[in-house]
Design a protein around this motif. Sequence first.
Motif, mmCIF file in Angstrom:
data_model
loop_
_atom_site.group_PDB
_atom_site.id
_atom_site.type_symbol
_atom_site.label_atom_id
_atom_site.label_comp_id
_atom_site.label_asym_id
_atom_site.label_seq_id
_atom_site.Cartn_x
_atom_site.Cartn_y
_atom_site.Cartn_z
ATOM 1 N N PHE A 270 -0.962 -5.935 4.645
ATOM 2 C CA PHE A 270 -1.531 -6.645 3.502
ATOM 3 C C PHE A 270 -2.131 -5.688 2.465
ATOM 4 N N GLY A 271 -1.878 -4.385 2.632
ATOM 5 C CA GLY A 271 -2.351 -3.408 1.649
ATOM 6 C C GLY A 271 -3.826 -3.144 1.698
ATOM 7 N N ALA A 272 -4.473 -3.453 2.825
ATOM 8 C CA ALA A 272 -5.936 -3.382 2.896
ATOM 9 C C ALA A 272 -6.419 -2.404 3.962
ATOM 10 N N ASP A 273 -5.635 -1.383 4.269
ATOM 11 C CA ASP A 273 -5.997 -0.440 5.324
ATOM 12 C C ASP A 273 -6.780 0.739 4.741
ATOM 13 N N PRO A 274 -8.094 0.790 4.907
ATOM 14 C CA PRO A 274 -8.868 1.905 4.352
ATOM 15 C C PRO A 274 -8.616 3.211 5.089
ATOM 16 N N PHE A 275 -8.110 3.152 6.332
ATOM 17 C CA PHE A 275 -7.864 4.359 7.117
ATOM 18 C C PHE A 275 -6.646 5.122 6.605
ATOM 19 N N ASP A 276 -5.781 4.441 5.860
ATOM 20 C CA ASP A 276 -4.576 5.076 5.324
ATOM 21 C C ASP A 276 -4.724 5.378 3.829
ATOM 22 N N ALA A 277 -5.938 5.253 3.325
ATOM 23 C CA ALA A 277 -6.187 5.472 1.900
ATOM 24 C C ALA A 277 -6.712 6.899 1.708
ATOM 25 N N GLY A 278 -5.915 7.715 1.052
ATOM 26 C CA GLY A 278 -6.308 9.108 0.905
ATOM 27 C C GLY A 278 -7.249 9.359 -0.255
ATOM 28 N N SER A 279 -6.986 8.784 -1.394
ATOM 29 C CA SER A 279 -7.772 9.049 -2.599
ATOM 30 C C SER A 279 -8.770 7.941 -2.851
ATOM 31 N N THR B 31 -2.894 -3.084 16.274
ATOM 32 C CA THR B 31 -2.566 -4.390 15.695
ATOM 33 C C THR B 31 -3.473 -4.696 14.520
ATOM 34 N N GLY B 32 -4.771 -4.473 14.714
ATOM 35 C CA GLY B 32 -5.704 -4.705 13.611
ATOM 36 C C GLY B 32 -5.412 -3.823 12.426
ATOM 37 N N GLN B 33 -5.216 -2.523 12.675
ATOM 38 C CA GLN B 33 -4.926 -1.617 11.568
ATOM 39 C C GLN B 33 -3.578 -1.942 10.936
ATOM 40 N N GLY B 34 -2.592 -2.298 11.784
ATOM 41 C CA GLY B 34 -1.273 -2.620 11.248
ATOM 42 C C GLY B 34 -1.287 -3.840 10.355
ATOM 43 N N LEU B 35 -2.049 -4.859 10.737
ATOM 44 C CA LEU B 35 -2.148 -6.051 9.893
ATOM 45 C C LEU B 35 -2.792 -5.720 8.555
ATOM 46 N N LEU B 36 -3.832 -4.889 8.578
ATOM 47 C CA LEU B 36 -4.435 -4.455 7.316
ATOM 48 C C LEU B 36 -3.428 -3.687 6.476
ATOM 49 N N GLN C 24 0.833 -1.194 0.000
ATOM 50 C CA GLN C 24 0.000 0.000 0.000
ATOM 51 C C GLN C 24 0.872 1.249 0.000
ATOM 52 N N LEU C 25 0.430 2.270 -0.719
ATOM 53 C CA LEU C 25 1.131 3.545 -0.712
ATOM 54 C C LEU C 25 1.037 4.176 0.681
ATOM 55 N N GLY C 26 1.919 5.096 0.971
ATOM 56 C CA GLY C 26 1.896 5.759 2.262
ATOM 57 C C GLY C 26 2.597 4.944 3.320
ATOM 58 N N SER C 27 1.896 4.657 4.403
ATOM 59 C CA SER C 27 2.510 3.942 5.528
ATOM 60 C C SER C 27 2.962 2.545 5.126
ATOM 61 N N GLY C 28 2.219 1.881 4.251
ATOM 62 C CA GLY C 28 2.628 0.554 3.794
ATOM 63 C C GLY C 28 3.976 0.590 3.108
ATOM 64 N N THR C 29 4.206 1.612 2.302
ATOM 65 C CA THR C 29 5.504 1.775 1.649
ATOM 66 C C THR C 29 6.593 2.029 2.674
ATOM 67 N N ALA C 30 6.308 2.857 3.670
ATOM 68 C CA ALA C 30 7.300 3.165 4.701
ATOM 69 C C ALA C 30 7.691 1.917 5.485
ATOM 70 N N ASP D 281 1.724 4.363 16.553
ATOM 71 C CA ASP D 281 0.930 4.615 15.359
ATOM 72 C C ASP D 281 1.016 3.388 14.466
ATOM 73 N N VAL D 282 0.438 3.491 13.277
ATOM 74 C CA VAL D 282 0.388 2.332 12.395
ATOM 75 C C VAL D 282 1.784 1.898 11.944
ATOM 76 N N LEU D 283 2.746 2.825 11.947
ATOM 77 C CA LEU D 283 4.106 2.461 11.555
ATOM 78 C C LEU D 283 4.737 1.465 12.528
ATOM 79 N N SER D 284 4.163 1.362 13.728
ATOM 80 C CA SER D 284 4.657 0.367 14.678
ATOM 81 C C SER D 284 4.440 -1.052 14.172
#
Length: 533
Positions: A296-305, A288-293, A151-157, A363-366
């Motif tokens: 796997f590239g499935a975090d809607p909370f980190d999706a900007g567009s 943990t839940g958000q981090g696992l998403l 996922q772009l954003g935090s997933g990339t980081a 945060d999710v980067l954890s």
Amino acid sequence: MSSTGLAGAPAAGSRQAVRRAAGLVSGRAAWVLGTAAAAVVLFTCYLLQSRSLPAGSNGGSIALQAWDMLHGNPLLRDWSVANVTFYTTELPQYMLIESFRGLSADVIHVGGAMTYTLLVLLAAFLARGRARGMAGLVRAALAAGIMLAPQLGSGTAILLLGPDHMGTAAPVLAMLLLVDLAGRRWYVPVLVWLLLAWVLVGDELVAITGAIPLAIVCAVRVYQGAVRHREGLRAQWYELPLAAAAILAIPAGLAGIALVKALGGWQTSPLQTSLVSGSTLMSNFRLTGQGLLELFGADPFDAGSGSAVVFAAAHLFGVAVVVWGFCAAVRRFFRRDGIIESVLVTAIVLNVAAFVAIVAATDVLSAKEIGAVLPFGAVLAGRMLGDRALAERAGLALGVVLTGYAAMLGYSAAQPAQAPQYANLTAWLRAHHLTSGVSGFAQANIVTVQSGGAVSLRPVTAQGLYIQAQQWQAKSSWYDPTQRASFLILRSYGAYEVREREAVATFGPPTSTYRFREWTILVWNENIYTHLR
């Protein structure tokens, strides 16, 4: 006629053997060529996606350590490093990259792309296991597809940027691949011990993601054979040494760390571990839940567009497949022929449990602490469900999903590259001939790396009213009074920053003051290292 028939039989058999051998060679050649082509394409895409985020000082610290090792300091003498040293994992990788590319911020992007490419390929081969033909291809494609498009954003980081626990998952996958393919050979426990001990010197998390899970599963197998099936301990000649190798790798790795320190090498701060409670525990469950998403590239909370939301929703398919594969592996946990699946299940459970109970996630980067769950889950999906997908003729649906993921990867790779953090500050300092100074940690090491060492910006921190040398991700000899530094960079916001009142209390009133964007640059006509506390 009978003699003619008898004479022709061996010839026909020989031709069939030749055709089988030729088919085997061509099949292996196809896998080798296909793997090489996939590696090139994946590395290119991941490198481009990694460059969509700026590199920072955490990665810059590892780049500087690798550069120092390349230039005659293999033990990293005088260095105070992070709790995770990467000494036997990413640091050798960074040394290799820098030997070709020199010191630059792009080393961080190249390293991240290399590591993730290797993870995808190892996960694919471990998912394939001993399966061959179309069955092996489907299993490998399913595992690789789940990991294909971060996922772009935090997933990339988390997955593609700096050295982190993701790199530690690669040798664990390699170890399991050895166990899976080599079979019950005497030398396997020896190689497992060496590999786990080696990796533990660089990252102690491998005890949770590799050593302890393998030991637990082997111990269960020994109990099943010796107690439940009454086979005796002699029949467990393979599982017992394998369990011992996994356990003994931990003290061996710790001894390696102690040896490096005793020889005058890098020093680390003690790892602080304690059980979290109350609000921190509840926050950890949520993260943990958000981090696992996110993994796997499935975090809607980190999706900007809007497109990012669609991509995240599409990756929910991968999450569902991994959950399905995990549950299937749990049901087969006590099957004696499923050691790889059982180790992966145990590693995932232990890694997530340790994250929830011990890590004070911010945060999710954890989620970098549980990064191994991604390749481990992908392997489980491939091994547990690949054959089922082939039997139920779900190949077309799988192909459609993987094509969609490939399109997402292409979209991510097409994002514009970002300059390293503080690239404009680096250019300003060079233009004003300010080449040796200090700042908060956030700017220091990445500016030094970005400039290729032309600007030496060293990290400092505040202690009370005074400024002192940084004792983390820094080298003590940087601050020797025989060296010279003449300026300090201040920023009014962010972590790891020092303030002007602390600068004046430590160094006295500056000779000159400059303003550049959000930074204040204080300059003295003397060597400020002589005033550091």
